[in-house]
Design an enzyme around this catalytic site. Structure first.
Site, PDB file in Angstrom:
ATOM      1  N   TYR A 162       0.819  -1.216   0.000  1.00 59.63           N
ATOM      2  CA  TYR A 162       0.000   0.000   0.000  1.00 59.63           C
ATOM      3  C   TYR A 162       0.853   1.267   0.000  1.00 59.63           C
ATOM      4  O   TYR A 162       0.405   2.319   0.421  1.00 59.63           O
ATOM      5  CB  TYR A 162      -0.956  -0.014   1.205  1.00 59.63           C
ATOM      6  CG  TYR A 162      -2.065  -1.035   1.055  1.00 59.63           C
ATOM      7  CD1 TYR A 162      -1.781  -2.395   1.074  1.00 59.63           C
ATOM      8  CD2 TYR A 162      -3.390  -0.650   0.882  1.00 59.63           C
ATOM      9  CE1 TYR A 162      -2.779  -3.348   0.926  1.00 59.63           C
ATOM     10  CE2 TYR A 162      -4.390  -1.596   0.732  1.00 59.63           C
ATOM     11  CZ  TYR A 162      -4.071  -2.936   0.756  1.00 59.63           C
ATOM     12  OH  TYR A 162      -5.069  -3.874   0.610  1.00 59.63           O
ATOM     13  N   LYS A 193       2.784 -15.201   3.459  1.00 57.34           N
ATOM     14  CA  LYS A 193       3.064 -15.952   2.239  1.00 57.34           C
ATOM     15  C   LYS A 193       4.575 -16.104   2.146  1.00 57.34           C
ATOM     16  O   LYS A 193       5.205 -15.800   1.108  1.00 57.34           O
ATOM     17  CB  LYS A 193       2.478 -15.206   1.019  1.00 57.34           C
ATOM     18  CG  LYS A 193       2.517 -15.980  -0.283  1.00 57.34           C
ATOM     19  CD  LYS A 193       1.484 -17.084  -0.379  1.00 57.34           C
ATOM     20  CE  LYS A 193       1.683 -17.903  -1.633  1.00 57.34           C
ATOM     21  NZ  LYS A 193       0.744 -19.045  -1.740  1.00 57.34           N
ATOM     22  N   ASP A 229      -3.261 -18.586   1.513  1.00 58.47           N
ATOM     23  CA  ASP A 229      -4.253 -19.304   0.687  1.00 58.47           C
ATOM     24  C   ASP A 229      -4.936 -20.406   1.486  1.00 58.47           C
ATOM     25  O   ASP A 229      -6.162 -20.554   1.454  1.00 58.47           O
ATOM     26  CB  ASP A 229      -3.639 -19.836  -0.627  1.00 58.47           C
ATOM     27  CG  ASP A 229      -2.173 -20.207  -0.531  1.00 58.47           C
ATOM     28  OD1 ASP A 229      -1.570 -19.997   0.535  1.00 58.47           O
ATOM     29  OD2 ASP A 229      -1.634 -20.721  -1.526  1.00 58.47           O
ATOM     30  N   ASP A 276      -6.362  -6.889   4.869  1.00 57.37           N
ATOM     31  CA  ASP A 276      -7.501  -6.222   4.217  1.00 57.37           C
ATOM     32  C   ASP A 276      -8.479  -7.277   3.701  1.00 57.37           C
ATOM     33  O   ASP A 276      -9.693  -7.224   3.951  1.00 57.37           O
ATOM     34  CB  ASP A 276      -6.948  -5.373   3.057  1.00 57.37           C
ATOM     35  CG  ASP A 276      -7.996  -4.478   2.422  1.00 57.37           C
ATOM     36  OD1 ASP A 276      -9.137  -4.450   2.919  1.00 57.37           O
ATOM     37  OD2 ASP A 276      -7.661  -3.810   1.422  1.00 57.37           O
TER      38      ASP A 276
HETATM   39 MG    MG Z   1     -10.899  -3.293   2.655  1.00 52.93          MG
END
Ligand code: MG
Ligand code: NAI
Length: 336
Positions: free
Chosen positions: A123, A171, A204, A228
């Site tokens: 981000y 991950k 995952d 998120d």
């Molecule tokens: Mg969101």
């Protein structure tokens, strides 16, 4: 008297924020709301989606509650939400997921919390094209300091709230450095908390396990992008985005909001569920030490949800009421 910056945001924002303000005012805590502008409408009206004045207001109050702000997809100005989190170093995004009595959902009784790293990862807005838009590159940044402060927040949250377990979601098999750093920090820190069980999951597999059996989780800590996604997923497990609040916490400033966005598909129809942002307001009351008043408001919200008649249509498709009517029902409970 608490002083709180109040940003109503875009889409369903003004309607659900009006509801939350009325209900938090009825808690008995004296609050001076200082209106500040941000988002797409602010961009249209003032030429800036995040005016300096708004930043100055939040710097002054150190507390804010905000409605969702629309971010253009693919192009246009960068997310106001992300910018606020980075500007005030709101590194921990605490998103409780709780199934409420009376709400039809996939996993009754579910009660877990996602702590999302809120300032780094993918981000950072560092993206660029290569060649004639032949390829795109995004740079993710996780710092040891950033990983440490969010993991610390997750473990301390677990201790303070009587939680038993922390799960780090990553991950690190593929993003060996970016995600590996996060996992290393979490794993090391877990040794300082012998009374909190610790484990980890690859993202995952985590997605699959959350859908199959979310009861096995308690506190989830993850990096920005995974956190998120996980928190929208967990909202889906307990009845939808209308029931999911979030707190963006830093060392000095805290901003409270819903997990969901501005929901343009239902804006202006008086049908949005105001509960998420009301629950965010309750988090604000607890954060500022008003736990008795917070409990009173929460009891009123829970009672209205449990009765299931004066709730919005996302919760009761047949007999659901509007945002305003649900707000009135909660206010009536508070007055009882
Ligand atoms: Mg969101
Ligand atoms: P969204 O969360 O706004 O909506 C997703 C779905 O959930 C829609 O069908 C919507 O109608 C429903 N929904 C959301 N909140 C609801 C509520 N309170 N009551 C009933 N139904 C509700 O996600 P979407 O459509 O992907 O994003 C819309 C805009 O919001 C985008 O511009 C996005 O960037 C922005 N956004 C802002 C956030 C923030 O301000 N923190 C967070 C997430 C998205």
């Amino acid at each position: 008297m608490l002083r709180v910056a109040y940003i109503d945001g875009d889409g369903i924002g003004p309607s659900i924020m009006d509801s939350a303000r009325q209900i938090i005012d009825a808690s008995g805590v004296k609050i001076e709301w200082i209106e500040a502008r941000a988002g797409d409408q602010a961009h249209t009206d003032l030429g800036d989606p995040l005016p300096q004045e708004t930043l100055a207001t939040i710097r002054d109050t150190q507390l804010a509650i905000k409605g969702p702000c629309t971010t253009p997809v693919g192009a246009g100005f960068r997310s106001v939400n992300v910018a606020l989190r980075q500007e005030f170093e709101l590194y921990a995004n605490v998103r409780p997921t709780r199934a409420f009595k009376g709400v039809n959902c996939l996993f009754p009784g579910l009660d877990l919390v996602t702590v999302r790293e809120n300032t780094g990862g993918f981000y950072t807005s560092m993206e660029h094209w290569i060649g004639n838009k032949d390829a795109a590159i995004a740079i993710g940044v996780n710092t040891r300091e950033g990983m440490t402060r969010v993991c610390r927040h997750a473990f301390e949250y677990a201790v303070a709230n009587g939680r038993k377990m922390v799960t780090a979601v990553h991950k690190a098999n593929i993003l060996k450095l970016l995600s590996g750093l996060f996992l290393d920090v979490a794993t090391d820190m877990a040794k300082e908390y012998p009374n909190i069980e610790f484990n980890d999951r690859i993202i995952d597999n985590m997605a699959m396990q959350l859908v199959r059996d979310p009861y096995q989780f308690d506190v989830i800590v993850s990096t920005n992008l995974f956190g998120d996604i996980i928190s929208d997923l967990t909202a889906g497990l307990i009845g939808g985005l209308g029931l999911a609040p979030g707190a963006n916490i830093g060392d000095t400033v805290a901003i409270f909001e819903a997990v969901h966005g501005s929901a343009p598909d239902i804006a202006g129809k008086d049908i949005a569920n105001p509960t998420s942002v009301i629950l965010a307001g309750i988090m604000l009351l607890r954060h500022t030490g008003h736990s008795k008043e917070a409990q009173r408001v929460e009891d009123a919200v829970l009672a209205v949800l449990a009765e299931g008649t004066h709730v919005t249509k996302d919760l009761n498709a047949k007999a659901g009421v509007g945002t305003r009517a649900m707000t009135e029902a909660i206010l009536t409970k508070l007055g009882d």
